[in-house]
Design a protein around this motif. Structure first.
Motif, PDB file in Angstrom:
ATOM      1  N   ILE A   1       9.641   3.162   5.875  1.00 16.67           N
ATOM      2  CA  ILE A   1       8.265   2.677   5.864  1.00 16.67           C
ATOM      3  C   ILE A   1       8.247   1.338   6.589  1.00 16.67           C
ATOM      4  O   ILE A   1       9.050   0.455   6.286  1.00 16.67           O
ATOM      5  N   VAL A   2       7.316   1.191   7.547  1.00 15.77           N
ATOM      6  CA  VAL A   2       7.238  -0.066   8.296  1.00 15.77           C
ATOM      7  C   VAL A   2       5.894  -0.775   8.102  1.00 15.77           C
ATOM      8  O   VAL A   2       5.739  -1.929   8.503  1.00 15.77           O
ATOM      9  N   SER A   3       4.925  -0.086   7.482  1.00 15.81           N
ATOM     10  CA  SER A   3       3.644  -0.727   7.209  1.00 15.81           C
ATOM     11  C   SER A   3       2.877   0.092   6.181  1.00 15.81           C
ATOM     12  O   SER A   3       3.049   1.316   6.095  1.00 15.81           O
ATOM     13  N   ILE A   4       2.009  -0.576   5.427  1.00 18.92           N
ATOM     14  CA  ILE A   4       1.034   0.099   4.573  1.00 18.92           C
ATOM     15  C   ILE A   4      -0.185   0.433   5.429  1.00 18.92           C
ATOM     16  O   ILE A   4      -0.475  -0.265   6.404  1.00 18.92           O
ATOM     17  N   GLY A   5      -0.917   1.478   5.063  1.00 16.19           N
ATOM     18  CA  GLY A   5      -2.082   1.868   5.854  1.00 16.19           C
ATOM     19  C   GLY A   5      -3.424   1.529   5.249  1.00 16.19           C
ATOM     20  O   GLY A   5      -4.444   1.549   5.946  1.00 16.19           O
ATOM     21  N   HIS A   6      -3.479   1.201   3.942  1.00 19.49           N
ATOM     22  CA  HIS A   6      -4.770   0.993   3.270  1.00 19.49           C
ATOM     23  C   HIS A   6      -4.522   0.457   1.872  1.00 19.49           C
ATOM     24  O   HIS A   6      -3.392   0.349   1.412  1.00 19.49           O
ATOM     25  N   ARG A   7      -5.627   0.204   1.160  1.00 19.88           N
ATOM     26  CA  ARG A   7      -5.608  -0.080  -0.275  1.00 19.88           C
ATOM     27  C   ARG A   7      -6.742   0.717  -0.924  1.00 19.88           C
ATOM     28  O   ARG A   7      -7.788   0.946  -0.310  1.00 19.88           O
ATOM     29  N   SER A   8      -6.524   1.094  -2.163  1.00 15.53           N
ATOM     30  CA  SER A   8      -7.506   1.864  -2.941  1.00 15.53           C
ATOM     31  C   SER A   8      -7.833   3.168  -2.215  1.00 15.53           C
ATOM     32  O   SER A   8      -7.082   3.623  -1.372  1.00 15.53           O
ATOM     33  N   GLY A   9      -8.936   3.827  -2.618  1.00 14.92           N
ATOM     34  CA  GLY A   9      -9.355   5.026  -1.905  1.00 14.92           C
ATOM     35  C   GLY A   9      -9.272   6.323  -2.662  1.00 14.92           C
ATOM     36  O   GLY A   9      -9.683   7.363  -2.148  1.00 14.92           O
ATOM     37  N   ALA A  10      -8.750   6.341  -3.880  1.00 26.44           N
ATOM     38  CA  ALA A  10      -8.712   7.574  -4.666  1.00 26.44           C
ATOM     39  C   ALA A  10      -9.796   7.537  -5.741  1.00 26.44           C
ATOM     40  O   ALA A  10     -10.160   6.469  -6.233  1.00 26.44           O
ATOM     41  N   VAL A  11     -10.293   8.707  -6.085  1.00 28.21           N
ATOM     42  CA  VAL A  11     -11.379   8.821  -7.065  1.00 28.21           C
ATOM     43  C   VAL A  11     -11.120   9.999  -7.997  1.00 28.21           C
ATOM     44  O   VAL A  11     -10.399  10.931  -7.643  1.00 28.21           O
TER      45      VAL A  11
ATOM     46  N   ALA B   1      15.133  -1.233  -0.383  1.00 25.56           N
ATOM     47  CA  ALA B   1      15.731  -1.348   0.943  1.00 25.56           C
ATOM     48  C   ALA B   1      16.142  -0.001   1.529  1.00 25.56           C
ATOM     49  O   ALA B   1      16.359   0.111   2.742  1.00 25.56           O
ATOM     50  N   LYS B   2      16.224   1.020   0.682  1.00 28.31           N
ATOM     51  CA  LYS B   2      16.612   2.345   1.147  1.00 28.31           C
ATOM     52  C   LYS B   2      15.512   2.995   1.982  1.00 28.31           C
ATOM     53  O   LYS B   2      15.790   3.802   2.871  1.00 28.31           O
ATOM     54  N   TYR B   3      14.262   2.636   1.712  1.00 33.53           N
ATOM     55  CA  TYR B   3      13.156   3.337   2.377  1.00 33.53           C
ATOM     56  C   TYR B   3      12.154   2.413   3.068  1.00 33.53           C
ATOM     57  O   TYR B   3      11.169   2.893   3.647  1.00 33.53           O
ATOM     58  N   VAL B   4      12.383   1.098   3.040  1.00 36.47           N
ATOM     59  CA  VAL B   4      11.461   0.153   3.684  1.00 36.47           C
ATOM     60  C   VAL B   4      12.218  -0.712   4.684  1.00 36.47           C
ATOM     61  O   VAL B   4      13.322  -1.181   4.406  1.00 36.47           O
ATOM     62  N   ASP B   5      11.592  -0.934   5.852  1.00 35.62           N
ATOM     63  CA  ASP B   5      12.075  -1.907   6.831  1.00 35.62           C
ATOM     64  C   ASP B   5      10.958  -2.930   7.019  1.00 35.62           C
ATOM     65  O   ASP B   5       9.938  -2.643   7.638  1.00 35.62           O
ATOM     66  N   GLU B   6      11.128  -4.116   6.440  1.00 34.71           N
ATOM     67  CA  GLU B   6      10.102  -5.157   6.475  1.00 34.71           C
ATOM     68  C   GLU B   6      10.072  -5.943   7.779  1.00 34.71           C
ATOM     69  O   GLU B   6       9.148  -6.729   8.013  1.00 34.71           O
ATOM     70  N   SER B   7      11.073  -5.764   8.627  1.00 35.46           N
ATOM     71  CA  SER B   7      11.238  -6.661   9.770  1.00 35.46           C
ATOM     72  C   SER B   7      10.039  -6.634  10.713  1.00 35.46           C
ATOM     73  O   SER B   7       9.679  -7.671  11.298  1.00 35.46           O
TER      74      SER B   7
END
Length: 335
Positions: free
Chosen positions: A106-116, A317-323
């Motif tokens: 994962i290199v970025s989040i795409g949104h916040r909230s959004g479920a109903v 750290a196994k699934y995210v690259d914050e760089s």
């Protein structure tokens, strides 16, 4: 290099236009897989802005474009096989793939909230507890919508055994509610808005109220793409983050986003439904705060383990690259 655009005017760049290059010299845009859901809205905006910038010069190896998928299972298979190198994926799915040594990050989040959680307008359900013993549809046991449902159950001292949970494709949920095949459904937009706008459904709960830091769709890339072309991954992250800021900056930007996303090459959806999501209320889905915060991912991971979506804890750290997020620079959203 990224085509420079400032106030809609191309900066002078000492490179020939792409149309003047020999076909073999023009790099094809990297296709980024995504679904036609508003949790993915930053993707078509990023793609459209990147394309607009590239018209003024040679995008070379930094160009990326949108590839629409019908569901996360197909998207997951394409990412696993390497048919695509990047996609907007469900965060728990990425955790599971990484835990199984599929080389993705994962290199970025795409949104916040959004479920109903939607119920029929004519139903007597006013509190979440009123759904005890009722049939509730979710997209998948890997969906963060399911984790949202479990959080609400826990808040009411209920368990999943207190309701009947069924898996169903989100596009089928409004019709199932209409014919009373289910009492409620929990999913992302625009599938809640579609039934609400039609008049036969209303919102029982929103993530914006019960789980403000909710996220589900994340920009995910294969590690070989990171090794082979870090500048392209950085360019995608720059545009996704800029798209998020742009979407939340002004109402006019959201209206323009609706026009773009509704196009055939992107979501190919009714713009009135997308507009309904953007306006009812305006923070039904948000995009401006796309910071990757480890404790938020840890919370989601722990919820997924408790739900059985993950077989064991997975280190951040196994699934995210914050760089790439740390190195991000604002891209121009000239749309």
């Amino acid at each position: 290099m990224r085509g420079a655009v400032a106030a809609g005017i191309a900066a002078a760049v000492a490179l020939p236009a792409r149309r003047l290059l020999a076909p073999a010299a023009v790099a094809e845009p990297l296709k980024v897989g995504g679904l036609a859901v508003t949790c993915n809205l930053t993707l078509p905006i990023a793609c459209a802005a990147n394309d607009a910038a590239n018209r003024f010069g040679d995008a070379g190896p930094l160009a990326f474009g949108y590839s629409r998928y019908s569901g996360f299972p197909e998207l997951k298979e394409s990412l696993m096989s390497g048919d695509i190198q990047a996609a907007y994926m469900l965060a728990p799915l990425v955790m599971d793939l990484a835990d199984k040594d599929v080389p993705v990050k994962i290199v970025s989040i795409g949104h916040r909230s959004g479920a109903v959680i939607m119920v029929r307008t004519d139903s007597g359900y006013r509190r979440f507890r009123d759904l005890a013993g009722k049939r509730i549809a979710i997209p998948s046991r890997f969906a963060v919508d399911y984790l949202f449902l479990r959080k609400l159950l826990a808040d009411e001292n209920m368990t999943p055994d207190d309701v009947e949970i069924v898996e169903m494709a989100p596009p089928d949920m409004p019709a199932a509610l209409y014919v009373k095949g289910i009492a409620a459904y929990c999913t992302g937009e625009p599938f809640g808005a579609a039934a609400q706008k039609a008049g036969y459904a209303r919102v029982l709960r929103m993530t914006r109220d019960a789980w403000p830091r909710y996220m589900c769709c994340v920009l995910t890339v294969r590690e070989e793409l990171i090794r082979r072309n870090r500048p392209l991954v950085q360019n995608m992250v720059d545009y996704v983050l800029a798209a998020g800021t742009w979407l939340d900056a002004r109402h006019e930007n959201r209206e323009r986003a609706v026009e773009i996303a509704a196009k055939r090459e992107y979501f190919n959806q009714d713009p009135d439904i997308l507009r309904f999501v953007m306006e009812n209320p305006s923070d039904r889905v948000t995009y401006g705060d796309l910071r990757m915060i480890p404790r938020e991912f840890d919370e989601m991971m722990e919820l997924a383990v408790a739900a059985g979506a993950l077989s064991r804890p997975v280190p951040y750290a196994k699934y995210v690259d914050e760089s790439f997020a740390h190195a991000a620079r604002p891209a121009s959203i000239a749309l």
